[in-house]
Design an enzyme around this catalytic site. Structure first.
Site: not given
Ligand code: ARG
Length: 464
Positions: A111, A157, A278, A284, A291
């Site tokens: 995490n 405008h 085109s 064209k 675009e």
């Molecule tokens: N691949 C996960 C993500 O991008 C990594 C973190 C995963 N954490 C967990 N507690 N499963 O979020």
């Protein structure tokens, strides 16, 4: 087989569809460089604080360098069963150096690891985009200086309003891209706190040194709250918002290029480099690049909206929903990068058709305001009355099918007897733009000075 990284309490492996929905390696492989940099800083700190032995830290560091070489040379076999970039790298590390690899994840969680990797990636990408925007500004400033005198119609405008110069129009975009760079810069300043060490969500009981890893990775400081560290994706949102606004500017410019290159406007020509033909209409020359810049802005705006919606209902701290933060971000920033490059190419390529623009600038009574201002300045009329008199003169000209400067003095005097010969000095489009000398106005000398100032600032590597 259960997962080798977290499968201790699992007896069997995931269903195939579980593996497919869970895996992020298909897109987060892009984070490999940041993941390895983060792991090296982490293990160096673990050794410094005595949490792992120097010999293990050394083996891990060398192993990570080897993994980097394998990925760089295209030899690395990415595995979907290993879910994501973090576990792909750690698993290969274990194959290379054995059980010591298992010490790398001490005092860390995926995490904080993913929050770190993604921050590093976004930070690197902001720096690349800043350089690209600066290059686009440079292309615009150089063109603007060259065409500081070229008169074109200015619109409100989308109706002819007052003459401006082509250089002035281009410099308007230099200002917009300057603010865009400012927004990316602001996002970068705010994101520059290191989440590593927040671990899963609560911090860790190991005596880690978060200031050391923050410093090693170029952050200003560690993040202050472990829950926030792993939950925060506003650094992505802010960057995507900056991208969406920049894309909106690019899109408006692209729209103008589309208009300007029509045979009806004919203000600029693009070469074969930035147009296509085109398959059915031989005459064209289509402005596809412009675009597509206009079109891609839709996706870039959508990427911001998409992540806002992903995040808005999530309780703290990490939820797997947050894995959905990456594809939209990669899409947004790589699309933006392509759009900036295409726009810089078109700016350098475009050839303004000066005579066409000048002719268009004179049509539609675009110097009527100059006439009204002259009535105030030379005859002392109150502006409201001057406005009224000018309106009647314009109506007279329109009835006769003439431009203002084609009217005779007698015709003008039939509306306002005090008008004299001097009025003809102010009626041409070139005289009109030359008179707009107020700060920020379109007078060619102003425009030249602004263009030169920008070119200097940009070549000196000065921020924005
Ligand atoms: N691949 C996960 C993500 O991008 C990594 C973190 C995963 N954490 C967990 N507690 N499963 O979020």
């Amino acid at each position: 087989m259960s997962n080798q990284m977290w499968g201790g309490r699992f007896a069997s492996g995931p269903d195939a569809i579980m593996e497919e929905i869970n895996a992020s390696i298909g897109f987060d492989y892009r984070l490999w460089g940041q993941d390895i940099a983060g792991s090296k800083a982490h293990v160096a700190m673990l050794a410094q604080t005595g949490i792992v032995l120097p010999a293990d830290a050394e083996a891990i560091t060398q192993g990570l360098d080897e993994v980097a070489r394998e990925i760089e040379s295209g030899k690395f076999a990415f595995s979907r069963a290993l879910e994501d970039i973090h576990m792909n790298i750690e698993s290969r590390l274990a194959e290379l150096i054995g059980p010591a690899a298992g010490r790398l994840h001490t005092a860390r969680s995926r995490n904080d690891q993913v929050a770190l990797d993604f921050k590093l990636w976004v930070r690197d990408t902001i720096d690349e985009i800043d350089g690209q925007l600066a290059d686009l500004q440079k292309a615009l400033a150089e063109k603007a200086e060259k065409f500081a005198d070229a008169v074109m119609p200015g619109f409100t405008h989308l109706q002819s309003a007052q003459p401006v110069t082509f250089g002035h129009h281009l410099l308007a975009y230099v200002e917009m891209f300057s603010r865009d760079r400012g927004r990316f810069h602001d996002a970068r300043v705010r994101l520059n706190e290191c989440p590593l060490g927040a671990a899963a969500l609560a911090g860790t009981s190991f005596p880690i040194d978060r200031a050391a890893t923050a410093k090693a990775l170029g952050f200003d400081r560690p993040t202050a709250n472990s829950l926030d560290s792993v939950s925060d994706r506003d650094f992505v949102l802010e960057t995507l918002a900056a991208a969406a606004i920049a894309a909106t500017h690019l899109s408006r410019f692209a729209e103008e290029v589309v208009l300007w290159t029509t045979s009806q406007f004919g203000f600029v020509a693009l070469s074969d480099k930035f147009t296509t033909g085109s398959s059915i209409m031989p005459q064209k020359r289509n402005p596809d690049a412009a675009e597509l810049v206009r079109g891609k802005s839709g996706r870039i705006i959508g990427d911001l909206a998409g992540l806002l919606v992903v995040m808005k209902g999530l309780p703290l701290a990490y939820s797997k929903d947050m894995q959905e933060d990456k594809e939209g971000c990669f899409d947004s920033l790589s699309s933006l990068s392509l759009c900036i490059a295409a726009m810089a190419g078109m700016v350098r390529d475009m050839a303004p058709r000066v005579e066409r623009m000048k002719a268009a600038a004179g049509s539609g009574y675009s110097t009527a305001t100059d006439l009204a201002d002259w009535l105030v300045r030379a005859l002392g009329l109150p502006f409201r009355q001057a406005h009224h008199v000018t309106g009647r003169i314009v109506a007279l000209a329109a009835e006769a099918g003439l431009e203002l400067e084609q009217l005779t003095l007698a015709q003008m005097q039939s509306v306002e007897a005090a008008i004299n010969q001097d009025v003809f000095d102010i009626l041409g489009v070139e005289k009109s733009v030359r008179s707009r000398t107020s700060y920020g106005g379109t007078a060619p000398d102003n425009v030249r000075l602004q263009a030169q100032t920008w070119a200097q600032r940009l070549s000196g590597g000065k921020p924005r």
